[in-house]
Motif scaffolding. Structure first.
Motif, short mmCIF file in Angstrom:
data_model
loop_
_atom_site.label_atom_id
_atom_site.label_comp_id
_atom_site.label_asym_id
_atom_site.label_seq_id
_atom_site.Cartn_x
_atom_site.Cartn_y
_atom_site.Cartn_z
N GLN A 92 0.84 -1.19 0.00
CA GLN A 92 0.00 0.00 0.00
C GLN A 92 0.88 1.24 0.00
O GLN A 92 1.80 1.37 0.81
CB GLN A 92 -0.90 0.02 1.26
N ASP A 100 -2.04 2.04 -10.57
CA ASP A 100 -2.19 0.77 -9.87
C ASP A 100 -1.17 -0.25 -10.35
O ASP A 100 -0.67 -1.06 -9.55
CB ASP A 100 -3.61 0.22 -10.10
N LYS A 104 1.23 -2.45 -7.85
CA LYS A 104 1.16 -3.91 -7.82
C LYS A 104 2.49 -4.54 -8.19
O LYS A 104 2.89 -5.54 -7.58
CB LYS A 104 0.07 -4.39 -8.78
#
Length: 463
Positions: A92, A100, A104
């Protein structure tokens, strides 16, 4: 003043070299700008990748501890250099804004190479590095260098080069112009000396080939002027002598008649002598006028169809009695058919008459009996030739080289044989050229001189 400076070689050379320098700098800028932008982007990518690797190593031991002062110092230092730092703990990020996919990839323990991505609604350079195996990592972002900033920075570096190029161009132009203009000024000075009458001017044929050619041309001009003026002086001396002789005779007889020295019995002989000398003066002045008109190229020429056979036969008939009375034997050699040409018959007749007059004059009267004078017509495929040959004293080989120069033979044989004004052969040569033909002198088989007047078949007037 400025316009006058640019009219000189120095001014124009300096201007050209300055323009070349400016154009070279501008072309370098135009060609180098895309390369500079590309290099700036590459350097930014490399720098950002190095910063990411170093930051990951520095923050590695602090990811398992609460946020520390050292961590905050590192982040602030990078921020002052325009680099934003995102810390990812357990997959996070510490704040929003990252794509994103980047989060990731780093959370999965894989690095993100430097690439462009949208961060906070702006296209930026993004690089990510995992730290440990617990989904931790860092992401660095930096705004891409703009084209305007890169060009501005490039111009800031080039303006000094532009000024240096202008200064170098100005200096090189002045030095080059001086070197180029030096031989031209030397030639100009030599021309001024020639104009002032100095015929001793000579230039050294040193330097580049063009300068050497210019020096050779000036030296040749000097020699030609000296030769021409020498011939002109000799010609004037010869003509003045020719004018003075009949004038002296006319004056002497006129004084004798005025003083009553010549009685009634001698008046007729005195009058005939004055008339002969006056005619001699008239012929000399007429020759001078014709020669001047020939050199000015305004002598009228009327080109018509002419039968040379008939013209030469008529000339022989007109001269037969005069030559026979002088004891000369006139012989003609004519073809049995007409020889048509286009030329000025009056000028051809003037040339032939002058040459026959020359033959009549050079043969001594005591040796004239039986001496042949030949008037021949020879024709070929493109031209015809009229030959005048005699059995007189003829020419030497040295005479042939100067036979058609004004007064050359007259000066050479003055007092040795009977000579004329020295203009006849020069007139004949110039008139033949004006008609598009030529005249040559040589040795005759009869033992004397041979003159060959060549006439082209077609129109041949030349100036």
């Amino acid at each position: 003043m400025l316009r006058a400076g640019f009219r000189s070689i120095a001014g124009r050379s300096a201007l050209v070299t300055c323009l070349v320098a400016v154009i070279s700098v501008l072309v370098t800028a135009l060609v180098g700008a895309p390369l500079a932008i590309q290099e700036a982007n590459r350097a930014a990518r490399v720098r950002l990748a190095d910063e990411a690797t170093l930051t990951a190593e520095l923050l590695r031991p602090r990811f398992n501890t609460p946020r520390s002062t050292d961590e905050q110092v590192i982040v602030e230092r990078l921020r002052t250099r325009g680099i934003q730092v995102y810390l990812i703990r357990a997959g996070q990020p510490d704040r929003a804004g990252l794509p994103d996919g980047v989060v990731k990839t780093v959370g999965a323990g894989r690095p993100v190479p430097v690439r462009r991505a949208v961060v906070d609604q702006q296209v930026q350079l993004v690089v990510g590095r995992p730290v440990g195996n617990a989904g931790n990592g860092i992401v660095l972002t930096e705004r891409m260098p703009s084209r305007q900033a890169t060009i501005t920075r490039l111009w800031g570096q080039l303006w000094m080069a532009l000024l240096a190029g202008l200064a170098a161009g100005l200096l090189a132009g002045v030095l080059l112009a001086r070197r180029i203009a030096r031989p031209i000024r030397t030639v100009a000075a030599a021309a001024n000396r020639l104009t002032a009458g100095d015929r001793s001017v000579t230039l050294d044929a040193d330097g580049p080939a063009e300068v050497a050619d210019l020096a050779h041309a000036v030296n040749a001009l000097t020699a030609a002027l000296a030769t021409s003026e020498g011939r002109e002086r000799d010609f004037l001396l010869s003509v003045s002598h020719e004018l003075r002789t009949p004038l002296t005779t006319i004056r002497g007889y006129a004084e004798a008649l005025a003083d009553g020295v010549v009685g009634p019995d001698g008046a007729q002989r005195a009058g005939q002598t004055v008339l002969d000398e006056a005619e001699r003066l008239d012929r000399l002045i007429a020759d001078l006028l014709v020669l001047a008109r020939l050199e000015a190229a305004d002598l009228p020429v009327e080109v018509v169809d002419v039968d040379l056979t008939q013209l030469v036969a008529a000339t022989a008939e007109a001269w037969g009695g005069r030559l026979t009375a002088a004891g000369l034997l006139l012989r003609t050699e004519l073809p049995p058919m007409p020889v048509p040409v286009r030329t000025d018959p009056g000028r051809i007749r003037q040339i032939v008459d002058g040459l026959l007059e020359n033959a009549l004059r050079v043969v001594p009267s005591e040796q004239a009996t039986g001496v042949p004078v030949v008037l021949a017509l020879v024709w070929g495929p493109a031209e015809a030739s009229i030959e005048i040959r005699d059995g007189g004293p003829g020419f030497t080989d040295d005479d042939l080289a100067v036979a058609f120069e004004r007064g050359a033979l007259s000066r050479r044989y003055q007092g040795a044989r009977k000579v004329g004004s020295g203009l006849g052969l020069a007139l004949a040569a110039r008139m033949a050229r004006r008609l598009g033909g030529r005249i040559e002198a040589g040795h005759a088989p009869e033992g004397g001189a041979r003159f060959t007047v060549t006439v082209p078949f077609g129109p041949g007037e030349r100036r």
